[in-house]
Write an enzyme that holds these catalytic residues in place. Structure first.
Site, PDB file in Angstrom:
ATOM      1  N   LYS A  12       0.824  -1.210   0.000  1.00  0.00           N
ATOM      2  CA  LYS A  12       0.000   0.000   0.000  1.00  0.00           C
ATOM      3  C   LYS A  12       0.859   1.261   0.000  1.00  0.00           C
ATOM      4  O   LYS A  12       2.045   1.249   0.335  1.00  0.00           O
ATOM      5  CB  LYS A  12      -0.942  -0.011   1.214  1.00  0.00           C
ATOM      6  CG  LYS A  12      -2.061  -1.058   1.127  1.00  0.00           C
ATOM      7  CD  LYS A  12      -3.131  -0.667   0.138  1.00  0.00           C
ATOM      8  CE  LYS A  12      -4.227  -1.718  -0.004  1.00  0.00           C
ATOM      9  NZ  LYS A  12      -5.111  -1.783   1.169  1.00  0.00           N
TER      10      LYS A  12
ATOM     11  N   ARG B 257      -4.236 -10.238   3.722  1.00  0.00           N
ATOM     12  CA  ARG B 257      -4.438 -10.213   2.266  1.00  0.00           C
ATOM     13  C   ARG B 257      -3.179  -9.626   1.630  1.00  0.00           C
ATOM     14  O   ARG B 257      -2.849  -8.460   1.861  1.00  0.00           O
ATOM     15  CB  ARG B 257      -5.669  -9.376   1.934  1.00  0.00           C
ATOM     16  CG  ARG B 257      -6.033  -9.312   0.462  1.00  0.00           C
ATOM     17  CD  ARG B 257      -7.315  -8.507   0.262  1.00  0.00           C
ATOM     18  NE  ARG B 257      -7.710  -8.451  -1.139  1.00  0.00           N
ATOM     19  CZ  ARG B 257      -7.284  -7.543  -2.011  1.00  0.00           C
ATOM     20  NH1 ARG B 257      -6.437  -6.595  -1.606  1.00  0.00           N
ATOM     21  NH2 ARG B 257      -7.694  -7.563  -3.263  1.00  0.00           N
TER      22      ARG B 257
END
Length: 287
Positions: A230, A264
């Site tokens: 991210k 995830r």
């Protein structure tokens, strides 16, 4: 004296997802041209299926197939286009894998078709809010559902996000979405929650979600955590998305120590090892 580990078994079509022990790895399989990290990586259904099977071999208990980018600023695609991308891949995986297949979508039509093709989890970044038919679709399918916290649409969520009290607001908003799901007839045992790293969050918010992830246990549902590659990692390290594995490993370690049930990730092999070591260090559940 160690605390007993709570048995957590999420009902799925044709089975259960056991989340009582070591956190499970959910492998990200994006079949999109524009996802922030791996968009356009798979040029054919066969390549995408092969990558899914590779992730299973690397330790992914769940394969999360997505056909629409949810990166900040992304624009929606039609349900027909999304189905064209994901359904052949899900069908191909369902014939070959023992891993649980998840579909990453906010559209009820896609969810219905995906479950019919072999998916057993619906991972909805809008927590059933974008499509008024989604809750009914999930209920009738018998699939489990991941309700993720997100502020605004994917196109606008990173335009000056603000919280007066991050956790009070996040917990209240996720509680409301859980109540909406249960009110639509979805079995609460089928619900998982995701705090939504990077979805309408500032750097300080993303870091706080790691520090205090265990507060989400108060919602009473298993926690999915998705920090992989991210932008907050890039902000801290300067690394481009493809080079954020070490930063992701740090985030996954903290998530495991703070009680996440599912992580995830893109880099399944590496993060499976991270999960194994962090879980061994953590020992019995810390609550």
């Amino acid at each position: 004296m160690p605390h007993p580990v709570k048995a957590i078994r999420v009902p799925l079509p044709g089975g259960v997802l056991d989340l009582s022990g070591r956190p499970l790895v959910m492998g990200i399989l994006n079949v999109t041209p524009d996802s922030f990290s791996d968009g356009g990586a798979f040029r054919s259904v066969e390549e995408a299926v092969a990558r899914g099977l590779e992730m299973e071999a690397e330790g992914a208990a769940i394969l999360d197939v997505g056909g629409e980018s949810s990166r900040p600023g992304s624009l929606p695609v039609s349900a027909d286009e999304e189905m064209r991308r994901v359904i052949p891949v899900i069908r191909g995986l369902a014939a070959k894998t023992k891993s649980v297949i998840s579909v990453d979508t906010t559209k009820s039509a896609v969810a219905v078709a995906a479950v019919a093709a072999g998916a057993r989890i619906v991972n909805d970044t809008s927590a059933l809010a974008d499509d008024p038919e989604m809750a009914a679709a999930v209920r009738s399918s018998g699939a489990a559902v991941v309700l993720m916290h997100r502020r605004g649409s994917t196109a606008t969520m990173q335009e000056s996000p603000h919280y007066d009290d991050l956790f009070d607001e996040l917990l209240a908003e996720l509680s409301e979405r859980i109540a909406a799901a249960e009110g639509a007839g979805i079995d609460p045992e089928r619900i998982l929650v995701d705090p939504g790293i990077g979805f309408g969050k500032r750097l300080c918010d993303n870091l706080a979600l790691h520090r205090h992830l265990d507060r989400l246990r108060g919602l009473g549902r298993p926690i999915v955590f998705g920090p992989s590659r991210k932008s907050f990692i890039g902000t801290l390290t300067g690394a481009p998305p493809a080079d954020r594995a070490f930063g992701t490993a740090a985030a996954v370690t903290v998530a495991v120590l703070r009680g996440a049930h599912v992580v995830r990730v893109h880099d399944v092999k590496e993060m499976r090892e991270v999960v194994e070591v962090a879980y061994a260090i953590r020992g019995e559940a810390p609550w």
